[in-house]
Design a protein around this motif. Structure first.
Motif, PDB file in Angstrom:
ATOM      1  N   ASN A 208       0.854  -1.192   0.000  1.00  0.00           N
ATOM      2  CA  ASN A 208       0.000   0.000   0.000  1.00  0.00           C
ATOM      3  C   ASN A 208       0.885   1.235   0.000  1.00  0.00           C
ATOM      4  OD1 ASN A 208      -2.853  -0.235   0.055  1.00  0.00           O
ATOM      5  ND2 ASN A 208      -2.651  -1.410   1.951  1.00  0.00           N
ATOM      6  N   ARG A 209       0.872   1.982  -1.085  1.00  0.00           N
ATOM      7  CA  ARG A 209       1.740   3.162  -1.153  1.00  0.00           C
ATOM      8  C   ARG A 209       0.995   4.318  -1.818  1.00  0.00           C
ATOM      9  NH1 ARG A 209       3.791   0.318   1.826  1.00  0.00           N
ATOM     10  NH2 ARG A 209       5.890  -0.556   1.879  1.00  0.00           N
ATOM     11  N   ALA A 210       1.456   5.522  -1.530  1.00  0.00           N
ATOM     12  CA  ALA A 210       0.840   6.701  -2.150  1.00  0.00           C
ATOM     13  C   ALA A 210       1.290   6.779  -3.607  1.00  0.00           C
ATOM     14  CB  ALA A 210       1.248   7.958  -1.391  1.00  0.00           C
ATOM     15  N   TYR A 211       0.296   6.792  -4.513  1.00  0.00           N
ATOM     16  CA  TYR A 211       0.586   6.688  -5.940  1.00  0.00           C
ATOM     17  C   TYR A 211      -0.302   7.659  -6.706  1.00  0.00           C
ATOM     18  CZ  TYR A 211       0.798   4.568 -10.613  1.00  0.00           C
ATOM     19  OH  TYR A 211       0.966   4.364 -11.954  1.00  0.00           O
ATOM     20  N   ALA A 212       0.258   8.249  -7.757  1.00  0.00           N
ATOM     21  CA  ALA A 212      -0.549   9.096  -8.647  1.00  0.00           C
ATOM     22  C   ALA A 212       0.024   8.940 -10.047  1.00  0.00           C
ATOM     23  CB  ALA A 212      -0.485  10.563  -8.211  1.00  0.00           C
ATOM     24  N   GLU A 213      -0.753   9.354 -11.050  1.00  0.00           N
ATOM     25  CA  GLU A 213      -0.187   9.351 -12.397  1.00  0.00           C
ATOM     26  C   GLU A 213      -0.903  10.387 -13.251  1.00  0.00           C
ATOM     27  OE1 GLU A 213      -1.695   5.998 -15.104  1.00  0.00           O
ATOM     28  OE2 GLU A 213      -1.497   4.983 -13.178  1.00  0.00           O
ATOM     29  N   ASN A 214      -0.229  10.811 -14.307  1.00  0.00           N
ATOM     30  CA  ASN A 214      -0.907  11.583 -15.348  1.00  0.00           C
ATOM     31  C   ASN A 214      -0.424  11.004 -16.673  1.00  0.00           C
ATOM     32  OD1 ASN A 214       1.655  12.620 -15.773  1.00  0.00           O
ATOM     33  ND2 ASN A 214       1.176  14.702 -15.098  1.00  0.00           N
ATOM     34  N   ASP A 215      -0.627  11.703 -17.791  1.00  0.00           N
ATOM     35  CA  ASP A 215      -0.248  11.064 -19.054  1.00  0.00           C
ATOM     36  C   ASP A 215       1.268  10.963 -19.229  1.00  0.00           C
ATOM     37  OD1 ASP A 215       0.003  13.755 -19.284  1.00  0.00           O
ATOM     38  OD2 ASP A 215      -1.141  13.975 -21.131  1.00  0.00           O
ATOM     39  N   GLN A 216       2.028  11.733 -18.428  1.00  0.00           N
ATOM     40  CA  GLN A 216       3.487  11.704 -18.584  1.00  0.00           C
ATOM     41  C   GLN A 216       4.221  10.863 -17.554  1.00  0.00           C
ATOM     42  OE1 GLN A 216       4.363  15.996 -18.521  1.00  0.00           O
ATOM     43  NE2 GLN A 216       5.500  15.618 -20.399  1.00  0.00           N
ATOM     44  N   PHE A 217       3.729  10.894 -16.317  1.00  0.00           N
ATOM     45  CA  PHE A 217       4.481  10.303 -15.209  1.00  0.00           C
ATOM     46  C   PHE A 217       3.672   9.310 -14.400  1.00  0.00           C
ATOM     47  CE2 PHE A 217       6.616  14.486 -15.597  1.00  0.00           C
ATOM     48  CZ  PHE A 217       7.950  14.095 -15.573  1.00  0.00           C
ATOM     49  N   GLN A 218       4.365   8.288 -13.900  1.00  0.00           N
ATOM     50  CA  GLN A 218       3.902   7.526 -12.749  1.00  0.00           C
ATOM     51  C   GLN A 218       4.583   8.166 -11.548  1.00  0.00           C
ATOM     52  OE1 GLN A 218       5.145   3.425 -14.092  1.00  0.00           O
ATOM     53  NE2 GLN A 218       3.285   2.907 -12.959  1.00  0.00           N
ATOM     54  N   VAL A 219       3.848   8.355 -10.471  1.00  0.00           N
ATOM     55  CA  VAL A 219       4.397   9.060  -9.317  1.00  0.00           C
ATOM     56  C   VAL A 219       4.222   8.205  -8.067  1.00  0.00           C
ATOM     57  CG1 VAL A 219       4.230  11.148  -7.901  1.00  0.00           C
ATOM     58  CG2 VAL A 219       3.830  11.278 -10.376  1.00  0.00           C
ATOM     59  N   ILE A 249       6.876  19.851 -17.993  1.00  0.00           N
ATOM     60  CA  ILE A 249       6.221  19.847 -16.680  1.00  0.00           C
ATOM     61  C   ILE A 249       6.337  21.230 -16.037  1.00  0.00           C
ATOM     62  CG2 ILE A 249       8.218  19.145 -15.263  1.00  0.00           C
ATOM     63  CD1 ILE A 249       6.232  17.286 -13.752  1.00  0.00           C
ATOM     64  N   ASP A 250       5.309  21.620 -15.274  1.00  0.00           N
ATOM     65  CA  ASP A 250       5.405  22.897 -14.560  1.00  0.00           C
ATOM     66  C   ASP A 250       5.147  22.673 -13.074  1.00  0.00           C
ATOM     67  OD1 ASP A 250       2.695  22.506 -14.277  1.00  0.00           O
ATOM     68  OD2 ASP A 250       2.132  23.957 -15.813  1.00  0.00           O
ATOM     69  N   SER A 251       5.364  23.737 -12.300  1.00  0.00           N
ATOM     70  CA  SER A 251       5.290  23.591 -10.853  1.00  0.00           C
ATOM     71  C   SER A 251       3.879  23.227 -10.394  1.00  0.00           C
ATOM     72  CB  SER A 251       5.750  24.872 -10.168  1.00  0.00           C
ATOM     73  OG  SER A 251       4.952  25.959 -10.593  1.00  0.00           O
ATOM     74  N   ALA A 252       2.865  23.729 -11.099  1.00  0.00           N
ATOM     75  CA  ALA A 252       1.483  23.423 -10.702  1.00  0.00           C
ATOM     76  C   ALA A 252       1.221  21.922 -10.844  1.00  0.00           C
ATOM     77  CB  ALA A 252       0.501  24.221 -11.559  1.00  0.00           C
ATOM     78  N   THR A 253       1.737  21.328 -11.929  1.00  0.00           N
ATOM     79  CA  THR A 253       1.560  19.879 -12.145  1.00  0.00           C
ATOM     80  C   THR A 253       2.273  19.085 -11.060  1.00  0.00           C
ATOM     81  OG1 THR A 253       1.500  20.310 -14.519  1.00  0.00           O
ATOM     82  CG2 THR A 253       1.846  18.030 -13.849  1.00  0.00           C
ATOM     83  N   ILE A 254       3.495  19.496 -10.746  1.00  0.00           N
ATOM     84  CA  ILE A 254       4.252  18.800  -9.691  1.00  0.00           C
ATOM     85  C   ILE A 254       3.490  18.864  -8.371  1.00  0.00           C
ATOM     86  CG2 ILE A 254       6.320  18.974  -8.234  1.00  0.00           C
ATOM     87  CD1 ILE A 254       7.965  19.387 -10.690  1.00  0.00           C
ATOM     88  N   GLN A 255       3.049  20.064  -8.006  1.00  0.00           N
ATOM     89  CA  GLN A 255       2.322  20.200  -6.739  1.00  0.00           C
ATOM     90  C   GLN A 255       1.008  19.409  -6.765  1.00  0.00           C
ATOM     91  OE1 GLN A 255       2.969  21.322  -3.763  1.00  0.00           O
ATOM     92  NE2 GLN A 255       5.020  22.064  -4.232  1.00  0.00           N
ATOM     93  N   HIS A 256       0.339  19.398  -7.921  1.00  0.00           N
ATOM     94  CA  HIS A 256      -0.913  18.657  -8.044  1.00  0.00           C
ATOM     95  C   HIS A 256      -0.662  17.160  -7.817  1.00  0.00           C
ATOM     96  CE1 HIS A 256      -4.926  17.626  -9.431  1.00  0.00           C
ATOM     97  NE2 HIS A 256      -4.384  16.704 -10.191  1.00  0.00           N
ATOM     98  N   LEU A 257       0.389  16.634  -8.447  1.00  0.00           N
ATOM     99  CA  LEU A 257       0.696  15.208  -8.305  1.00  0.00           C
ATOM    100  C   LEU A 257       1.107  14.892  -6.864  1.00  0.00           C
ATOM    101  CD1 LEU A 257       2.569  14.705 -11.690  1.00  0.00           C
ATOM    102  CD2 LEU A 257       0.487  13.480 -10.992  1.00  0.00           C
TER     103      LEU A 257
END
Length: 373
Positions: A208-219, A249-257
């Protein structure tokens, strides 16, 4: 959003912009690490010294759209919250002004940096270059758990040098979920398609881990025992797509992820790693907009008249293993785990076997930023 929340969001974004801006000025085709926070704290000592346009430029690059008072409050607050780390997480931040013993620094400046950033001051006989460099290096070594032993060489103590403003930052923490040493395995890491190298991978299956993704990155976000701190890995979905992804990538995307990573079942494979970097930042900072401080028109009159910034140097180190992370230099992003959803799902594979971006943060404030190739 309350005014306060909004201000916080803007500050997080400008800190992240500063980190990304510095990252893009580096050679992004190799591994590196730096601490935007350490660099910003050292520049905060310059901000106190600066007046007029020289001061405005520093403030705008560090915290766009803020007032001088907000900048001071912001870095004082971050320092305080880092030093309040708990659960075995060690953080040390130290600021210091080393000055030429026969050169007069305004007392108001020394009072201000002491009050705002707890920065002490030590006069040194710069004519004795070896001893002066040693004193500065000893301070840095002591305040980084002896991980960074040398930041300045004797030949950098030039005849026209009057002060060296110094920040040291050290972070050491255990993972909230340690990796089992017996699960570590040797595998191939691909910096390019045709040149895999064998490295040690840390492994956790169906975790169980904190995970996110968008079309560019797995986070993937890995919290430390004090879970306001986390290490987040941004793994490009395109195998060798790191440089393209960094361009867009921009800072808003990083913070969102960072703030949207949520609990998922993940098969984690990340390399054990140790990266050390040394950066000379004058050109990068000039490109970001801090120009006057470095030229003849510099106004650092709150410290003394007739002076300018001649160089900014930075060293950083990060070490990631089964137990946790050590990072030194000077600058981290946290994603807290939400409560676990109780349903069966197929684990997502997070296989970091190609170059990625990483951010070590505290409450999503980036302390260390780097690339692993």
């Amino acid at each position: 959003m309350s005014d306060n929340c909004e201000k916080m969001a803007l500050l997080l974004q400008s800190e992240t912009d500063f980190g990304l801006g510095l990252l893009r000025q580096q050679n992004i085709s190799e591994s590196l690490v730096f601490s935007p926070l350490s660099i910003a704290l050292a520049l905060s000592l310059v901000h106190v010294a600066a007046r007029g346009e020289t001061r405005d430029q520093i403030r705008e690059v560090l915290v766009k759209g803020a007032t001088d008072e907000q900048l001071e409050q912001h870095f004082a607050n971050i320092s305080a919250s880092l030093l309040a780390a708990e659960k075995g997480t060690q953080v040390n931040i130290a600021n210091h002004v080393f000055s030429k013993s026969n050169f007069t620094i305004k007392q108001t400046y020394l009072d201000d940096v002491k009050k705002l950033y707890n920065a002490g001051a030590t006069p040194l006989d710069f004519n004795n270059k070896e001893a002066s460099a040693q004193a500065i290096n000893d301070f840095v070594s002591k305040n980084t758990g002896e991980h960074i032993k040398k930041i300045i060489s004797a030949d950098a103590i030039s005849d026209d040098l009057v002060a060296v403003l110094t920040n040291a930052l050290y972070f050491k923490a255990d993972w909230q979920n340690k990796f089992k040493p017996e699960a570590t395995f040797k595998g191939e890491f691909f910096t390019t398609a045709d040149s895999p190298r064998e490295v040690d991978f840390l492994r956790a299956s169906g975790a169980n881990r904190a995970y996110a993704e968008n079309d560019q990155f797995q986070v993937l976000s890995l919290p430390y025992k004090d879970d306001t701190f986390a290490l987040t890995i941004f793994l490009p979905k395109t195998r060798f797509g790191l440089s393209d992804a960094l361009n867009s990538i921009d800072s808003a995307t990083i913070q969102h992820l960072l703030s949207n990573a949520s609990n998922s079942l993940v098969n984690v494979r990340i390399p054990k790693w140790k990266i050390e970097s040394e950066l000379s930042l004058k050109q990068a900072l000039e490109k970001l907009g801090i120009q006057k401080a470095f030229d003849d028109s510099a106004d650092l009159g709150n410290l003394a008249d007739g002076i300018f910034v001649s160089a900014v140097s930075h060293k950083a180190l990060i070490e990631v293993d089964e137990d946790g992370t050590k990072a030194a230099a000077a600058t981290t992003v946290s994603i807290s785990l939400k409560s676990a959803p109780m349903f069966l799902e197929e684990p997502k594979d997070f296989i970091a076997d190609h170059p990625f971006l990483f951010v070590l943060s505290k409450d999503n404030h980036p302390l260390f930023v780097g690339l692993h190739h």
